[in-house]
Design a protein around this motif. Sequence first.
Motif, PDB file in Angstrom:
ATOM      1  N   TYR A  32       3.162   2.655  -4.006  1.00  0.00           N
ATOM      2  CA  TYR A  32       2.510   3.147  -5.220  1.00  0.00           C
ATOM      3  C   TYR A  32       3.506   3.761  -6.200  1.00  0.00           C
ATOM      4  O   TYR A  32       3.318   3.684  -7.407  1.00  0.00           O
ATOM      5  CB  TYR A  32       1.385   4.130  -4.881  1.00  0.00           C
ATOM      6  CG  TYR A  32       1.858   5.424  -4.279  1.00  0.00           C
ATOM      7  CD1 TYR A  32       2.097   6.528  -5.083  1.00  0.00           C
ATOM      8  CD2 TYR A  32       2.073   5.558  -2.911  1.00  0.00           C
ATOM      9  CE1 TYR A  32       2.540   7.714  -4.549  1.00  0.00           C
ATOM     10  CE2 TYR A  32       2.504   6.732  -2.364  1.00  0.00           C
ATOM     11  CZ  TYR A  32       2.745   7.811  -3.174  1.00  0.00           C
ATOM     12  OH  TYR A  32       3.189   8.982  -2.645  1.00  0.00           O
ATOM     13  N   ASP A  85      -3.775   7.763  -7.461  1.00  0.00           N
ATOM     14  CA  ASP A  85      -4.313   8.618  -6.402  1.00  0.00           C
ATOM     15  C   ASP A  85      -5.247   7.778  -5.553  1.00  0.00           C
ATOM     16  O   ASP A  85      -6.039   6.995  -6.088  1.00  0.00           O
ATOM     17  CB  ASP A  85      -5.058   9.819  -6.988  1.00  0.00           C
ATOM     18  CG  ASP A  85      -5.515  10.802  -5.912  1.00  0.00           C
ATOM     19  OD1 ASP A  85      -4.848  10.905  -4.863  1.00  0.00           O
ATOM     20  OD2 ASP A  85      -6.535  11.478  -6.124  1.00  0.00           O
ATOM     21  N   TYR A  86      -5.155   7.936  -4.256  1.00  0.00           N
ATOM     22  CA  TYR A  86      -6.036   7.234  -3.324  1.00  0.00           C
ATOM     23  C   TYR A  86      -6.951   8.288  -2.733  1.00  0.00           C
ATOM     24  O   TYR A  86      -6.523   9.121  -1.938  1.00  0.00           O
ATOM     25  CB  TYR A  86      -5.214   6.548  -2.230  1.00  0.00           C
ATOM     26  CG  TYR A  86      -6.048   5.680  -1.317  1.00  0.00           C
ATOM     27  CD1 TYR A  86      -6.298   4.359  -1.652  1.00  0.00           C
ATOM     28  CD2 TYR A  86      -6.587   6.174  -0.144  1.00  0.00           C
ATOM     29  CE1 TYR A  86      -7.056   3.547  -0.831  1.00  0.00           C
ATOM     30  CE2 TYR A  86      -7.346   5.373   0.680  1.00  0.00           C
ATOM     31  CZ  TYR A  86      -7.578   4.062   0.339  1.00  0.00           C
ATOM     32  OH  TYR A  86      -8.342   3.265   1.157  1.00  0.00           O
ATOM     33  N   ASN A  87      -8.217   8.284  -3.158  1.00  0.00           N
ATOM     34  CA  ASN A  87      -9.133   9.332  -2.721  1.00  0.00           C
ATOM     35  C   ASN A  87     -10.569   8.820  -2.766  1.00  0.00           C
ATOM     36  O   ASN A  87     -11.229   8.891  -3.796  1.00  0.00           O
ATOM     37  CB  ASN A  87      -8.974  10.560  -3.619  1.00  0.00           C
ATOM     38  CG  ASN A  87      -9.720  11.755  -3.095  1.00  0.00           C
ATOM     39  OD1 ASN A  87     -10.601  11.654  -2.253  1.00  0.00           O
ATOM     40  ND2 ASN A  87      -9.365  12.915  -3.607  1.00  0.00           N
ATOM     41  N   LYS A  88     -11.036   8.312  -1.641  1.00  0.00           N
ATOM     42  CA  LYS A  88     -12.402   7.790  -1.590  1.00  0.00           C
ATOM     43  C   LYS A  88     -13.429   8.895  -1.826  1.00  0.00           C
ATOM     44  O   LYS A  88     -14.476   8.654  -2.416  1.00  0.00           O
ATOM     45  CB  LYS A  88     -12.663   7.106  -0.251  1.00  0.00           C
ATOM     46  CG  LYS A  88     -11.970   5.785  -0.126  1.00  0.00           C
ATOM     47  CD  LYS A  88     -12.343   5.089   1.158  1.00  0.00           C
ATOM     48  CE  LYS A  88     -11.643   3.751   1.235  1.00  0.00           C
ATOM     49  NZ  LYS A  88     -11.971   3.014   2.439  1.00  0.00           N
ATOM     50  N   ARG A 102      -4.868   9.826   3.563  1.00  0.00           N
ATOM     51  CA  ARG A 102      -6.035   9.028   3.146  1.00  0.00           C
ATOM     52  C   ARG A 102      -5.690   7.543   3.109  1.00  0.00           C
ATOM     53  O   ARG A 102      -6.491   6.700   3.513  1.00  0.00           O
ATOM     54  CB  ARG A 102      -6.540   9.504   1.784  1.00  0.00           C
ATOM     55  CG  ARG A 102      -7.163  10.893   1.809  1.00  0.00           C
ATOM     56  CD  ARG A 102      -7.840  11.235   0.488  1.00  0.00           C
ATOM     57  NE  ARG A 102      -6.969  11.239  -0.657  1.00  0.00           N
ATOM     58  CZ  ARG A 102      -6.336  12.308  -1.126  1.00  0.00           C
ATOM     59  NH1 ARG A 102      -6.452  13.471  -0.531  1.00  0.00           N
ATOM     60  NH2 ARG A 102      -5.584  12.221  -2.210  1.00  0.00           N
ATOM     61  N   VAL A 103      -4.484   7.217   2.640  1.00  0.00           N
ATOM     62  CA  VAL A 103      -4.053   5.816   2.619  1.00  0.00           C
ATOM     63  C   VAL A 103      -3.954   5.296   4.047  1.00  0.00           C
ATOM     64  O   VAL A 103      -4.414   4.192   4.349  1.00  0.00           O
ATOM     65  CB  VAL A 103      -2.696   5.649   1.888  1.00  0.00           C
ATOM     66  CG1 VAL A 103      -2.123   4.265   2.094  1.00  0.00           C
ATOM     67  CG2 VAL A 103      -2.850   5.940   0.405  1.00  0.00           C
ATOM     68  N   GLY A 115      -9.106   0.939  -4.267  1.00  0.00           N
ATOM     69  CA  GLY A 115      -9.093   2.277  -3.687  1.00  0.00           C
ATOM     70  C   GLY A 115      -8.256   3.296  -4.437  1.00  0.00           C
ATOM     71  O   GLY A 115      -8.392   4.488  -4.225  1.00  0.00           O
ATOM     72  N   TYR A 116      -7.363   2.847  -5.308  1.00  0.00           N
ATOM     73  CA  TYR A 116      -6.528   3.769  -6.080  1.00  0.00           C
ATOM     74  C   TYR A 116      -7.167   4.035  -7.438  1.00  0.00           C
ATOM     75  O   TYR A 116      -7.733   3.129  -8.050  1.00  0.00           O
ATOM     76  CB  TYR A 116      -5.136   3.175  -6.318  1.00  0.00           C
ATOM     77  CG  TYR A 116      -4.229   3.237  -5.112  1.00  0.00           C
ATOM     78  CD1 TYR A 116      -3.478   4.374  -4.843  1.00  0.00           C
ATOM     79  CD2 TYR A 116      -4.127   2.163  -4.249  1.00  0.00           C
ATOM     80  CE1 TYR A 116      -2.645   4.436  -3.749  1.00  0.00           C
ATOM     81  CE2 TYR A 116      -3.290   2.213  -3.136  1.00  0.00           C
ATOM     82  CZ  TYR A 116      -2.559   3.349  -2.892  1.00  0.00           C
ATOM     83  OH  TYR A 116      -1.741   3.403  -1.803  1.00  0.00           O
ATOM     84  N   ASP A 123     -10.258   2.264 -11.459  1.00  0.00           N
ATOM     85  CA  ASP A 123     -10.054   2.250 -10.017  1.00  0.00           C
ATOM     86  C   ASP A 123      -9.754   0.808  -9.635  1.00  0.00           C
ATOM     87  O   ASP A 123     -10.338  -0.123 -10.182  1.00  0.00           O
ATOM     88  CB  ASP A 123     -11.314   2.717  -9.281  1.00  0.00           C
ATOM     89  CG  ASP A 123     -11.651   4.163  -9.603  1.00  0.00           C
ATOM     90  OD1 ASP A 123     -10.742   4.999  -9.550  1.00  0.00           O
ATOM     91  OD2 ASP A 123     -12.817   4.433  -9.930  1.00  0.00           O
ATOM     92  N   ILE A 131       0.816  -1.215   0.000  1.00  0.00           N
ATOM     93  CA  ILE A 131       0.000   0.000   0.000  1.00  0.00           C
ATOM     94  C   ILE A 131       0.847   1.261   0.000  1.00  0.00           C
ATOM     95  O   ILE A 131       0.380   2.312  -0.407  1.00  0.00           O
ATOM     96  CB  ILE A 131      -1.003   0.021   1.174  1.00  0.00           C
ATOM     97  CG1 ILE A 131      -0.288  -0.134   2.505  1.00  0.00           C
ATOM     98  CG2 ILE A 131      -2.069  -1.019   0.992  1.00  0.00           C
ATOM     99  CD1 ILE A 131      -1.191  -0.079   3.719  1.00  0.00           C
ATOM    100  N   ARG A 153      -6.435   2.381   4.812  1.00  0.00           N
ATOM    101  CA  ARG A 153      -5.805   1.079   4.685  1.00  0.00           C
ATOM    102  C   ARG A 153      -5.048   0.643   5.928  1.00  0.00           C
ATOM    103  O   ARG A 153      -5.249  -0.434   6.447  1.00  0.00           O
ATOM    104  CB  ARG A 153      -4.818   1.082   3.516  1.00  0.00           C
ATOM    105  CG  ARG A 153      -5.463   1.184   2.176  1.00  0.00           C
ATOM    106  CD  ARG A 153      -6.188  -0.137   1.891  1.00  0.00           C
ATOM    107  NE  ARG A 153      -6.706  -0.165   0.570  1.00  0.00           N
ATOM    108  CZ  ARG A 153      -6.005  -0.384  -0.520  1.00  0.00           C
ATOM    109  NH1 ARG A 153      -4.725  -0.574  -0.455  1.00  0.00           N
ATOM    110  NH2 ARG A 153      -6.582  -0.392  -1.687  1.00  0.00           N
TER     111      ARG A 153
END
Length: 176
Positions: free
Chosen positions: A15, A56-59, A115-116, A85-86, A82, A12, A120
Amino acid sequence: METKKEWKFFSIWGYEKEQEYLRNMHKRGWKLVGITGIGVYHFEKCEPQDVIYQLDYNKEGLEHKEEYVKMFEDCGWEYLQDYVGYSYFRKPASETTGSEEIFCDDSSRLQMMDRVFKGRVLPLVILFSCVLIPCLIRDLYEKEYALVPLLAALIVLYLWAFIHFAIQYSRFKKKK
């Protein structure tokens, strides 16, 4: 059209290594067309080209998908998909200025790392604390040693992952 699949695992916090892997594949004439399952990368034969891949990890972005994707497309980034989550984007290096990234600044990158961490790493720590440790203690107390090595290995793995991410996070935060 010629295609191929490769299985790869990226942590995780890895990236950037994943982005570099995808860029190198594209340079060798294999463009990413999708990711499925547990790390199965699908590629399609193409002209070798230097293409920058960004994750980018952005829910929150996924909740407003159209605006989120449009914002990156307006800056020339092609949205791919996607996965866990990325969000995956790419852009030919010839259309960038230097080391262009989807993050405008270190603050944006730090926000992604936050955010990660919250999406996560924190759930893994909770799982570790609420499930694995009590199971290990119970097995040791009841002298049921069959699963102790497995539980101990999982605990070590979780601790290693958490500590590794915390070190990466703190190093980046110090740079900022």
